[in-house]
Design a protein around this motif. Structure first.
Motif, PDB file in Angstrom:
ATOM      1  N   VAL A 146       0.782  -1.196  -0.042  1.00  0.00           N
ATOM      2  CA  VAL A 146      -0.053  -0.030   0.138  1.00  0.00           C
ATOM      3  C   VAL A 146       0.790   1.143   0.047  1.00  0.00           C
ATOM      4  CG1 VAL A 146      -1.835   1.365   1.142  1.00  0.00           C
ATOM      5  CG2 VAL A 146      -1.828  -1.279   1.355  1.00  0.00           C
ATOM      6  N   SER A 147       0.711   1.981  -0.760  1.00  0.00           N
ATOM      7  CA  SER A 147       1.487   3.412  -0.903  1.00  0.00           C
ATOM      8  C   SER A 147       0.471   4.665  -1.198  1.00  0.00           C
ATOM      9  CB  SER A 147       2.490   3.305  -2.149  1.00  0.00           C
ATOM     10  OG  SER A 147       3.035   4.435  -2.516  1.00  0.00           O
ATOM     11  N   VAL A 148       0.445   5.515  -0.299  1.00  0.00           N
ATOM     12  CA  VAL A 148      -0.048   6.689  -0.309  1.00  0.00           C
ATOM     13  C   VAL A 148       0.618   7.855  -1.247  1.00  0.00           C
ATOM     14  CG1 VAL A 148      -0.974   8.633   1.011  1.00  0.00           C
ATOM     15  CG2 VAL A 148      -0.998   6.521   1.980  1.00  0.00           C
ATOM     16  N   THR A 149       0.101   8.108  -2.535  1.00  0.00           N
ATOM     17  CA  THR A 149       0.940   8.707  -3.457  1.00  0.00           C
ATOM     18  C   THR A 149       0.739  10.362  -3.337  1.00  0.00           C
ATOM     19  OG1 THR A 149      -0.933   8.584  -5.062  1.00  0.00           O
ATOM     20  CG2 THR A 149       0.820   7.009  -5.079  1.00  0.00           C
ATOM     21  N   SER A 150      -0.532  10.551  -2.649  1.00  0.00           N
ATOM     22  CA  SER A 150      -0.596  12.107  -2.462  1.00  0.00           C
ATOM     23  C   SER A 150      -1.367  12.293  -1.134  1.00  0.00           C
ATOM     24  CB  SER A 150      -1.244  12.731  -3.426  1.00  0.00           C
ATOM     25  OG  SER A 150      -1.540  14.232  -3.392  1.00  0.00           O
TER      26      SER A 150
ATOM     27  N   ALA B 215     -15.339  21.011   5.032  1.00  0.00           N
ATOM     28  CA  ALA B 215     -15.266  20.594   3.627  1.00  0.00           C
ATOM     29  C   ALA B 215     -16.582  19.646   3.362  1.00  0.00           C
ATOM     30  CB  ALA B 215     -14.087  19.677   3.796  1.00  0.00           C
ATOM     31  N   PRO B 216     -16.740  19.722   2.291  1.00  0.00           N
ATOM     32  CA  PRO B 216     -18.178  18.985   1.863  1.00  0.00           C
ATOM     33  C   PRO B 216     -17.848  17.625   1.547  1.00  0.00           C
ATOM     34  CG  PRO B 216     -17.192  20.404  -0.316  1.00  0.00           C
ATOM     35  CD  PRO B 216     -16.603  20.897   1.125  1.00  0.00           C
ATOM     36  N   PRO B 217     -18.670  16.786   1.677  1.00  0.00           N
ATOM     37  CA  PRO B 217     -18.689  15.535   1.215  1.00  0.00           C
ATOM     38  C   PRO B 217     -18.173  15.288  -0.155  1.00  0.00           C
ATOM     39  CG  PRO B 217     -20.776  15.851   2.517  1.00  0.00           C
ATOM     40  CD  PRO B 217     -20.210  16.968   2.201  1.00  0.00           C
ATOM     41  N   GLY B 218     -17.213  14.405  -0.293  1.00  0.00           N
ATOM     42  CA  GLY B 218     -16.784  14.198  -1.690  1.00  0.00           C
ATOM     43  C   GLY B 218     -15.306  14.680  -1.875  1.00  0.00           C
ATOM     44  N   THR B 219     -14.911  15.595  -0.781  1.00  0.00           N
ATOM     45  CA  THR B 219     -13.447  16.100  -1.073  1.00  0.00           C
ATOM     46  C   THR B 219     -12.578  15.124  -0.937  1.00  0.00           C
ATOM     47  OG1 THR B 219     -14.411  18.181   0.192  1.00  0.00           O
ATOM     48  CG2 THR B 219     -12.151  17.664   0.008  1.00  0.00           C
ATOM     49  N   VAL B 220     -11.435  15.007  -1.947  1.00  0.00           N
ATOM     50  CA  VAL B 220     -10.306  14.131  -2.257  1.00  0.00           C
ATOM     51  C   VAL B 220      -9.296  14.285  -1.001  1.00  0.00           C
ATOM     52  CG1 VAL B 220      -8.647  13.193  -3.441  1.00  0.00           C
ATOM     53  CG2 VAL B 220     -10.822  13.907  -4.409  1.00  0.00           C
ATOM     54  N   VAL B 221      -9.020  13.473  -0.211  1.00  0.00           N
ATOM     55  CA  VAL B 221      -8.010  13.758   0.865  1.00  0.00           C
ATOM     56  C   VAL B 221      -6.892  12.937   0.620  1.00  0.00           C
ATOM     57  CG1 VAL B 221      -7.638  13.073   3.257  1.00  0.00           C
ATOM     58  CG2 VAL B 221     -10.010  13.740   2.650  1.00  0.00           C
ATOM     59  N   ALA B 222      -6.842  11.861   0.003  1.00  0.00           N
ATOM     60  CA  ALA B 222      -5.494  11.355  -0.825  1.00  0.00           C
ATOM     61  C   ALA B 222      -5.675  10.369  -1.978  1.00  0.00           C
ATOM     62  CB  ALA B 222      -5.131  10.319   0.561  1.00  0.00           C
ATOM     63  N   LEU B 223      -4.641   9.752  -2.347  1.00  0.00           N
ATOM     64  CA  LEU B 223      -4.705   8.897  -3.408  1.00  0.00           C
ATOM     65  C   LEU B 223      -3.615   7.861  -3.145  1.00  0.00           C
ATOM     66  CD1 LEU B 223      -4.190  11.537  -6.669  1.00  0.00           C
ATOM     67  CD2 LEU B 223      -6.575  10.494  -5.781  1.00  0.00           C
ATOM     68  N   ILE B 224      -4.310   6.736  -3.018  1.00  0.00           N
ATOM     69  CA  ILE B 224      -3.834   5.543  -2.599  1.00  0.00           C
ATOM     70  C   ILE B 224      -3.371   4.545  -4.075  1.00  0.00           C
ATOM     71  CG2 ILE B 224      -3.919   3.644  -1.165  1.00  0.00           C
ATOM     72  CD1 ILE B 224      -5.748   5.346   0.606  1.00  0.00           C
ATOM     73  N   SER B 225      -2.193   3.777  -3.830  1.00  0.00           N
ATOM     74  CA  SER B 225      -2.182   2.732  -4.890  1.00  0.00           C
ATOM     75  C   SER B 225      -1.517   1.541  -4.048  1.00  0.00           C
ATOM     76  CB  SER B 225      -0.834   3.118  -6.030  1.00  0.00           C
ATOM     77  OG  SER B 225       0.281   3.307  -5.312  1.00  0.00           O
ATOM     78  N   VAL B 226      -2.169   0.364  -4.921  1.00  0.00           N
ATOM     79  CA  VAL B 226      -1.846  -0.887  -4.141  1.00  0.00           C
ATOM     80  C   VAL B 226      -1.238  -1.878  -5.064  1.00  0.00           C
ATOM     81  CG1 VAL B 226      -3.555  -0.929  -2.477  1.00  0.00           C
ATOM     82  CG2 VAL B 226      -4.260  -1.677  -4.475  1.00  0.00           C
ATOM     83  N   SER B 227      -0.457  -2.762  -4.729  1.00  0.00           N
ATOM     84  CA  SER B 227       0.185  -3.646  -5.873  1.00  0.00           C
ATOM     85  C   SER B 227       0.460  -4.808  -5.161  1.00  0.00           C
ATOM     86  CB  SER B 227       1.522  -3.150  -6.220  1.00  0.00           C
ATOM     87  OG  SER B 227       2.518  -2.898  -5.265  1.00  0.00           O
ATOM     88  N   ASP B 228       0.582  -6.122  -5.715  1.00  0.00           N
ATOM     89  CA  ASP B 228       0.896  -7.410  -5.395  1.00  0.00           C
ATOM     90  C   ASP B 228       1.735  -8.068  -6.482  1.00  0.00           C
ATOM     91  OD1 ASP B 228       1.133 -10.010  -4.405  1.00  0.00           O
ATOM     92  OD2 ASP B 228      -0.931  -9.507  -3.321  1.00  0.00           O
TER      93      ASP B 228
ATOM     94  N   ASN C 159      -6.141  -1.112  -9.202  1.00  0.00           N
ATOM     95  CA  ASN C 159      -5.311  -1.033  -8.355  1.00  0.00           C
ATOM     96  C   ASN C 159      -4.919   0.710  -7.677  1.00  0.00           C
ATOM     97  OD1 ASN C 159      -5.300  -3.688  -7.935  1.00  0.00           O
ATOM     98  ND2 ASN C 159      -3.315  -3.453  -9.027  1.00  0.00           N
ATOM     99  N   TYR C 160      -6.104   1.424  -7.978  1.00  0.00           N
ATOM    100  CA  TYR C 160      -5.526   3.008  -7.581  1.00  0.00           C
ATOM    101  C   TYR C 160      -7.142   3.361  -6.986  1.00  0.00           C
ATOM    102  CZ  TYR C 160      -1.291   3.508 -10.288  1.00  0.00           C
ATOM    103  OH  TYR C 160      -0.191   3.232 -10.567  1.00  0.00           O
ATOM    104  N   TYR C 161      -6.803   4.175  -5.729  1.00  0.00           N
ATOM    105  CA  TYR C 161      -8.178   4.239  -5.221  1.00  0.00           C
ATOM    106  C   TYR C 161      -7.998   6.039  -4.684  1.00  0.00           C
ATOM    107  CZ  TYR C 161      -9.060  -0.516  -4.464  1.00  0.00           C
ATOM    108  OH  TYR C 161      -9.468  -1.860  -4.715  1.00  0.00           O
ATOM    109  N   SER C 162      -9.329   6.419  -4.437  1.00  0.00           N
ATOM    110  CA  SER C 162      -9.104   8.141  -3.859  1.00  0.00           C
ATOM    111  C   SER C 162      -9.517   7.800  -2.577  1.00  0.00           C
ATOM    112  CB  SER C 162      -9.925   8.696  -4.821  1.00  0.00           C
ATOM    113  OG  SER C 162      -9.156   8.964  -6.037  1.00  0.00           O
TER     114      SER C 162
END
Length: 860
Positions: free
Chosen positions: A360-364, A373-386, A413-416
């Motif tokens: 698991v890696s937090v890219t941003s 902050a309104p719902p839907g605000t992007v807090v972090a971008l996350i990538s996972v790999s195996d 493999n990318y999540y917000s």
């Protein structure tokens, strides 16, 4: 969808790219696909990435356009990660930044791509770009050895095959398709035979029988040519030695063995047991097994073979992620003087085991998050790999439950990490998120990553006071500038949003601005009295204090402060006469000015208890400070035939008068209040003894002739008493009704007139302006005062206070009687002044005793 760029986009190619890009965005994948040949020089054009992503070129710098991470794709060797590409933020063009060697980056993987993650801010968005690295024919076929030695028995028949080590080409596709050519000769040719879908073997075929005597050694050149354009070649020299005798070589029961083996197999695990046979006899039939000289050292490090049994066992650590197929060349050699060998190939396919947990890696990370902050605000971008394959490499991502955040899958493999619901910093100031990635292997493996998301404060809480109203009691004549109270408001926000300053809401008090009475220190909330208070002028000072924070915009809270002024004994009693009918009005006024009574005429025949005169004193104070008592100035001679009522102020005879008492007497009356210390005033009353006829002329009421007016006066008094009782009951009902209503600010203003009946035994009453004394003459045993005044506050509903007001409604016996002697004088209510005693009125002005707190009249 993808957008492909070769060496440079032409008009037609560019149009095709735009059509493909539009189709890609309509499908919703959000990924760009470019291609570039390997070994491209620095600055080689790849694509107009800003235009293809729909971004304005002029906004790239302001929106902090950047590539935050890159990864290689294709499952190959996976070279070191470098910044192969760069974006010119001035024109939005993606170009080659450093040399790219596809073979170094992806090894033999058929597909080689570099995955780029592009981020822009304001708002935060992520894009995924895939750049495929196209193979060029930059690698010639290579043999592992410059020379190969072969020993062939001359008795081998035509068509016999002898395995050769083929050449390897690091390229892929057509560029790696190798063809072989043997230099011109009469005995040998080369042929390729596919073993399976993974590999093929290269054999040298005997075209006609050998004759060792004719030609014991053959030297040939084997040339390997790839399928690229232009073609590249590699060569190896073949030295063939012709052997004599031992006509039969060992033979395996099959030429190719296929084995499947799990990765992470323990050392010593049996892979396969080979078996070869030789038709010869004796020593020529004994066989030993060994790896072919063509087997590279990397395979020998992983496996070993038993020379006698032909068992191949695991020697090293097998890892599917490093290599998933091993091609092992094995030969069986007999033990003759001129040995012959048989060959086979063992293909070991490594099967994947779920032995790699997800990563698991937090890219941003965009923190802190504003609490509004309104719902839907992007807090972090996350990538996972195996690193595993198949189901073992499929990863799902989740976060710890019951948190106001959720994960959205934006790409494979990318999540917000986005805000799902509103947050409140005053309730939770930060969140510790646990990101869990879990694969689909059996058993599944998981990995976690912790993210701390602090919540930033917003000025969303106004300062609040702990209570809506503060009640403060201050004694009059207080020193100016002294603190009287401190208000304090609390704001749950942070920093400047919680910095509270205080101010007083300006208003007029007694035609003066409030700021001339009260000030507040803006930081501490401490209230100061700017001038001394005078209870006789101001009894209640009510105002509002505002608490305002320093946020943008600022928020405010108000509280009401009620300052009750407490009376002090600072006014001396003032004496005025209650004259008899023999005194003229002009003499009364002069007596009041000089504090000397006009001449009081008393008949010599007056009986005991005869009323000589009546004094009235007033005190501007309140409560005990206005409760007056009358005394003859000491020393008092026992021969003086007069006394003064302690609380009534009536001067009466104590015995029958005679000529020995003298014609003229001067009485000095001292009037004192009950304050601490007590204040007093004196008055002199002159009494003259006259014959009864003269007293009758001067006071016809004492003769007893006019009885009708006296009866009328008694009737009027009874009617007045009943009226007072009814009006008192009405006031109590109205007060209870007002108490049931919401609390309102207490205002001092003129109210309805209330009747209060007082007796001579000490009922103390107060009248501000409208007071009237009704006398019924000397013959009336009870001298009652019916006083009309305007109360300033409603009476308290206390049982004790009500009882004390009802007592005077029945006329007490006259002073001097046995009842009057035993009845104690009436004392002021213990609830007045408010706060001085611990009575029910100590905490709130509406709970004080029902007496008029205005300057009153101490009635005699």
């Amino acid at each position: 969808g993808s957008v492909n760029h070769a060496f440079g986009p032409g008009p037609r190619t560019r149009l095709l790219q735009l059509v493909l890009l539009q189709a890609a965005w309509e499908v919703g994948s959000g990924q760009l696909h470019y291609s570039v040949p390997e070994e491209s020089k620095h600055g080689t054009f790849v694509g107009r990435i800003a235009q293809d992503l729909g971004l304005e070129v002029g906004e790239l710098v302001s929106r902090r356009f950047r590539m935050v991470s890159s990864s290689t794709g294709g499952g190959g060797g996976g070279g070191s990660r470098r910044d192969y590409f760069e974006v010119n933020v001035q024109n939005g063009i993606l170009f080659v930044n450093s040399r790219i060697d596809r073979e170094e980056l992806c090894a033999k993987s058929p597909v080689c791509a570099v995955h780029l993650e592009v981020l822009v801010e304001k708002p935060l968005r992520g894009f995924h770009v895939e750049v495929e690295i196209k193979d060029i024919n930059d690698n010639a076929p290579v043999f592992s050895l410059n020379k190969q030695n072969l020993f062939i028995l001359e008795s081998r028949t035509q068509g016999s095959r002898f395995p050769l080590e083929g050449a390897s080409d690091a390229d892929i596709g057509t560029n790696s398709m190798v063809t072989y050519k043997l230099s011109r000769n009469d005995y040998f040719s080369v042929a390729e035979k596919p073993n399976d879908e993974h590999s093929k073997s290269l054999d040298m075929v005997l075209k006609k029988p050998l004759d060792r005597e004719e030609s014991p050694v053959h030297r040939l050149l084997l040339t390997a040519t790839d399928g690229g354009k232009p073609e590249l070649t590699g060569t190896v020299q073949l030295v063939i030695t012709v052997l004599d005798a031992n006509d039969n070589a060992p033979v395996f029961n099959q030429s190719v063995y296929k084995i499947r083996l799990l990765e992470n197999a323990a050392n010593g695990t049996l892979v396969i047991k080979l078996n070869a046979t030789d038709l010869d006899e004796g020593i020529n039939k004994e066989i030993s097994y060994s790896f072919s000289s063509l087997v590279p050292p990397s395979i020998k490090d992983m496996y070993n073979i038993d020379l006698n049994t032909g068992e191949i066992r695991v020697k090293g650590n097998l890892d599917f992620e490093d290599r998933n197929l091993y091609e092992i060349q094995v030969k069986a050699t007999d033990k003759s003087t001129f040995p012959m060998a048989g060959h086979c190939q063992v293909l070991v396919e490594i099967l994947d085991v779920n032995d790699n947990p997800p990563e698991v890696s937090v890219t941003s990370l965009s923190v802190p998050v504003l609490e509004d902050a309104p719902p839907g605000t992007v807090v972090a971008l996350i990538s996972v790999s195996d690193k595993d394959s198949g189901d073992n490499g499929k990863v799902t991502c989740s976060i710890s439950p019951r948190l106001p955040f959720k994960l959205l899958s934006t790409f494979k493999n990318y999540y917000s990490l986005v805000l799902e619901e509103a947050v409140d910093r005053e309730r939770v100031s930060q969140y510790q998120l646990l990101i869990t990635a879990r694969d689909e292997g059996l058993p599944p493996l998981s990995a976690t990553s912790s993210i701390l998301v602090p919540i930033a404060d917003v000025n969303d809480n106004a300062p609040a006071f702990p209570q809506p109203v503060y009640t403060v009691f201050v004694k009059e004549n207080n020193p100016p500038g002294a603190p009287i109270f401190t208000v304090s408001a609390w704001d749950p926000d942070l920093q400047e949003n919680a910095f509270v300053s205080y101010s007083v809401v300006e208003r007029s008090v007694a035609e003066k601005p409030l700021s001339s009475y009260i000030s507040v220190q803006s930081e501490s909330g401490k209230l100061y009295a700017l001038q001394p208070f005078d209870y006789e002028e101001l009894k209640l000072l009510e105002f509002q204090v505002t608490a305002k924070d320093a946020g943008l915009p600022p928020l405010c809270g108000n509280v009401t402060v009620q300052v009750f002024i407490l009376d002090e004994n600072d006014n001396v009693p003032i004496v005025s006469p209650h004259h008899s009918s023999s005194s003229s009005s002009s003499s009364i006024r002069s007596w009041a000015a000089a504090e000397t009574s006009p001449l009081q005429l008393v008949p010599v025949s007056a009986s005991t208890g005869h009323v000589v005169a009546k004094l009235r004193a007033v005190d501007a104070d309140s409560g005990y400070n206005a409760w007056l008592r009358y005394e003859l100035q000491e020393p008092r001679s026992p021969a003086v035939p007069f006394r003064v009522g302690r609380y009534s102020g009536e001067i009466r005879t104590t015995r029958p008068l005679d000529e020995a008492d003298g014609r003229m007497q001067s009485l000095v009356i001292v009037v004192k209040d009950h304050g601490e210390p007590a204040l007093s005033a004196t008055a002199t009353v002159s009494v003259s003894l006259v014959e009864s006829a003269q007293a009758g002329q001067s006071d016809p009421q004492e003769t007893g002739v006019s009885e009708g007016p006296m009866v009328d006066m008694n009737v009027s008094l009874i009617i007045a008493i009943c009226s007072v009782s009814s009006l008192f009951l009405l006031v109590i009902i109205l007060y209870i009704a007002m108490r049931c209503q919401p609390d309102t600010a207490l205002m001092y203003s003129a109210g309805n007139h209330t009747l209060v009946c007082a007796s001579e035994v000490g009922s103390w009453s107060y009248s501000q302006r409208n007071s009237r004394n009704l006398g019924v003459g000397e013959t009336a045993a009870a001298k009652n005062d019916l006083m009309v005044f305007t109360p300033n506050i409603p009476p308290a509903p206390s049982t004790e206070g009500s009882g004390k007001r009802e007592q005077p409604l029945s006329a007490p016996p006259p002073e001097g009687s046995s009842t009057a002697a035993t009845q104690p004088p009436r004392m002021p209510s213990p609830a007045w002044p408010p706060g001085k005693l611990g009575g029910p009125g100590a905490g709130h002005p509406r709970m004080t005793a029902g007496v008029n707190p205005s300057p009153g009249v101490g009635r005699a």
